[in-house]
Structures are given as C-alpha cells and as structure tokens.
Design a protein around this motif. Structure first.
Motif, mmCIF file in Angstrom:
data_model
loop_
_atom_site.group_PDB
_atom_site.id
_atom_site.type_symbol
_atom_site.label_atom_id
_atom_site.label_comp_id
_atom_site.label_asym_id
_atom_site.label_seq_id
_atom_site.Cartn_x
_atom_site.Cartn_y
_atom_site.Cartn_z
ATOM 1 N N TRP A 15 5.641 -34.117 46.148
ATOM 2 C CA TRP A 15 5.737 -32.745 46.634
ATOM 3 C C TRP A 15 6.647 -31.887 45.779
ATOM 4 O O TRP A 15 6.656 -30.662 45.900
ATOM 5 N N ASP A 55 -1.776 -29.351 45.956
ATOM 6 C CA ASP A 55 -1.912 -29.867 47.312
ATOM 7 C C ASP A 55 -2.826 -28.999 48.163
ATOM 8 O O ASP A 55 -3.292 -29.437 49.219
ATOM 9 N N TRP A 99 0.871 -33.490 51.574
ATOM 10 C CA TRP A 99 2.046 -33.975 50.851
ATOM 11 C C TRP A 99 3.230 -33.020 51.000
ATOM 12 O O TRP A 99 4.374 -33.456 51.180
ATOM 13 N N LEU A 100 2.971 -31.720 50.946
ATOM 14 C CA LEU A 100 4.078 -30.783 51.101
ATOM 15 C C LEU A 100 4.620 -30.812 52.522
ATOM 16 O O LEU A 100 5.829 -30.651 52.746
#
Length: 443
Positions: free
Chosen positions: A125, A134, A391-392
């Motif tokens: 991230w 992402d 992911w973030l």
C-alpha cells in the motif's frame, strides 16, 4: 499464559506448536472435522494419496522445508519428462511451449515484471502509485496494455494458474504484489527450479496431521467459532456447540472473509475483508488411472487449454506407483461456472476434455472433484483475492492485533502470500508476537 488458536490449518498449527514449545497452554479450535485447512489429502486408491488442496513447494520455501525435515516427511519431484498438450483456439497439439507468439508472451511477461518490480513487498500500500494500481482491476490493465490477441488469450490462463483468480476480481496492485511476494513471476511459474518443483511425498496434508498429532487433545475439531468477546482480564471464545473457552490471547488463523463472520466484542476497528474481496476460485479434479499411461505416449501430463472446463492439467501420480493421476485445475471465472454444475456433469465434462487432450488414453477409473468455492470453512482457495481498494483499506491493519486477538494465515504474510510457505511464516510470526507481549508484561 493460555492461548486459543482458531483454525487448525498450517498457520494455526504452526503457531500452536511454537507457543507450546514456549511454555504456553494452548487450545486449537477447528470448525471442520479434520485438521489441515486448505491442505487436504485424497486416497484415490489404497495407499495412493493426492493433494486436493495446496501441493507444491520450491527451494525458497525454507520454513516449509524445515518443517518437513522436523516431521520426517520427504518430497518428490513434481516435474515429469515428456511433451505437453495445448488447445489454444484450435485443434489440440503437442509441444514444449504454448503455440502462441513468443514476442507477444515475452511482452506480457516483461510488462508484468515491470509492475512487480515497482511494488514494495513489505507494504504494498506504500508502493509508488499504489492508489492508482489498487483502483484498477487486472482485467482493466490487460485491456489497456495487451494489444496482441495471443497475450490477451494467455493472460487469464496465467492469472488462473498463478492465483486462482479471474482478472476482473483482483486489483493490479494485488497481482503485482502476489508475484513479488512469491519470488517473482518466473520463479512462481516454474516447475524445475521454481515454486512448483516438488510435492510432499504422500500428500501435503500430512504436515497438519502430524502437527495436530503432536498437540494431541489440545486440538478440538467440529467446533466453529462464533464469537470472541474481550474484557479487561481476558478473552472468551464461544463456539457453535455452546462451549466457551477463556484465554489470555487468541490467534485467529482463518481466511479474512471467514474471520468477518465472527462476532468480535469490542468490534474490530475495520473488517478483515472488503466488499470487493473475492474467494480464490479453485476447483481440483483428479482423474485416476491404473498407471500414468500418458507417459508411454511421451507426454508429461501437462496441458493448457483455452476451452473449459480444465484450463490446465498436470501429472500428480503418487510417487509409489499406486496409480496414475491427472490433476485438472478449474480456476477463475470457469470455476464459478463449473461449481454450478451437478456433480455428474462436472465429471462428464472433465472426462470429455481429457479424452480430447489425450486421445487414445483409456477412460479414467474414477474422477474426484474438490470444490473449494463450496467449502464453508475456506471461502475459496488458494487464498482470498484482494480486489480494488483492498490493499489500501486492509493492508495497514492485516497484522495489527485487536487487543488480545492476533492474526495469522497466508493472507497476513507479505512473504509468499497465498502459499503454504506464507501460512507457516505467519504462524511463526504470530507466536513470536504473543511471546514478546508476554515478556513485556512480565518485565
């Protein structure tokens, strides 16, 4: 210290073994009636075992190879000599490489390696351009970057084989991270010298069975965990059978989507999965023969096909010669369609494709189908698929304890994410984390 471990797969059992060795009192609670998680053995003939779940390893999988040595388990080569069969838009043919443009495939792999090199494996991230990568699916990326029809044809087959993913289900960041985490595209994609070089002789499920046997009555099967409630003095783990177990610490070693079905009190600061987190789309089909008869035709058993239902097959015959086994992998979007079929139709379609790919081969004596999409206590296989935004949103908290609750599982490992190696490393990590917390309290 009393510790409850939720999940008797590789991660949970590794953590439990480490914690017991460190002096903790440990209870492992497993929903299934077996230990093993996403490893699972099938005895297709007496004395002949195959892997219905996780199977392969390579020399970089050092935690797994160390555990195999400790448990006195051996490996056998996964590679078999001979030619492959390909059915990629025309009649099936024989060769060593897919009958596609080498320039187009080379361009695809170069583009993927460029993506992979830019990702931070320890914290994807925080990679350069992470928000953009992402937000985009791998299917979007392919539509934008892959011009040659051969590259467009091969890309979803590649994503299915590597990750059990439909490219529309995963973000570009997840694709790039998965490849980087696993040792790079060429290592992950290789049999000889790569991540698929060996199998565990007799089946990878033996690792969990032997770990569970060592733990003895510390392992409780058939008890799905429904709630984990914490207070100032400890945690209570409540199962569907009504049993409550008190603990000083809890390890949750189940896939993210499954963890989100547990009632946590106090509630988690953020869920373990997101609305775009997809299950790994994998179904394994084992076609059983008296012996690996395809080898007599100079064939390896490896095939790649653009026409379903089996995008690929490999020779997974037991090393002891008990049977010949072609293992077919149904992955990605094809897995969802295949899972919706009645079992007899699944078997019929698998038999028909094998007959097209391997003409002259007698019909299999048995067909076994293992549908991981339909496994309530796995929610897919090989691993959860992180979709756009995951992911973030999820990455920074993947391993952060929630008070007394700690996290394990291959999806929490930034090393060899999605593989057996990642699961084992996560078990070692979480046990060390709890032991360090215990030392800090006593100091």
């Amino acid at each position: 210290m009393n510790v409850v471990v939720v999940g008797a797969g590789l991660a949970g059992l590794t953590a439990a073994a480490d914690l017991v060795a460190g002096g903790a009192e440990v209870t492992v609670i497993e929903a299934r009636d077996r230990a093993g998680g996403r490893t699972h053995g099938l005895e297709v003939v007496p004395g002949g075992w195959v892997d219905a779940g996780a199977a392969y390893l390579g020399e970089r999988h050092t935690a797994l190879t160390a555990l195999l040595a400790e448990l006195d388990l051996k490996t056998t080569p996964a590679t078999v000599g001979g030619a492959a069969r390909f059915a990629l838009g025309g009649e099936a043919g024989t060769g060593s490489f897919p009958p596609l443009s080498a320039v187009a495939l080379g361009g695809l792999f170069d583009a993927l390696e460029e993506l992979t090199a830019a990702v931070r494996p320890d914290a994807p991230w925080l990679s350069p351009g992470a928000a953009r990568l992402d937000a985009m699916t791998a299917a979007d990326w392919a539509a934008e970057h892959l011009r040659h029809p051969d590259a467009r044809l091969f890309f979803p087959l590649f994503a299915g084989e590597m990750m059990a993913a439909d490219p529309a289900d995963v973000s570009v960041l997840h694709l790039a991270f998965y490849l980087r985490s696993g040792g790079g595209l060429r290592y992950l994609n290789a049999f000889q010298g790569g991540a698929q070089e060996d199998r565990v002789d007799g089946g990878a499920h033996q690792v969990c069975l032997r770990l569970a046997a060592r733990l003895g009555d510390r392992v409780r099967l058939g008890e799905p965990v429904r709630a984990i409630h914490q207070d100032a003095t400890g945690a209570e783990v409540v199962t569907a059978t009504g049993t409550t177990t008190r603990a000083d610490a809890v390890v949750v070693a189940v896939p993210p989507r499954l963890a989100d079905t547990i009632d946590f009190r106090p509630g988690l600061p953020a869920p373990r999965s997101g609305p775009r987190t997809a299950p790994g789309c994998a179904i394994k089909v084992h076609l059983v023969h008296p012996s690996p008869l395809w080898r007599e035709q100079g064939l390896s058993g490896w095939s790649v096909s653009a026409d379903g239902p089996l995008p690929s097959t490999v020779d997974d015959s037991p090393a002891n010669g008990a049977a010949g086994v072609l293992t077919g992998f149904v992955t990605g979007a094809q897995a969802r369609a295949f899972a919706a079929l009645p079992r007899h139709e699944q078997e019929e379609r698998a038999r028909a494709q094998a007959a097209r790919l391997f003409p002259g081969l007698p019909a299999p004596t048995a067909v076994h189908v293992t549908d991981w999409l339909g496994e309530d206590y796995s929610r897919g296989c090989y691993a959860a698929l992180f979709g756009p935004g995951d992911w973030l949103r999820l990455g920074p908290r993947l391993t952060t304890p929630h008070q007394r609750v700690h996290w394990a599982g291959t999806e929490t490992s930034t090393e060899f994410f999605g593989l057996m190696e990642g699961a084992i490393r996560s078990g070692h990590r979480v046990a060390a984390e709890i032991q360090a917390t215990r030392r800090d309290i006593h100091d």
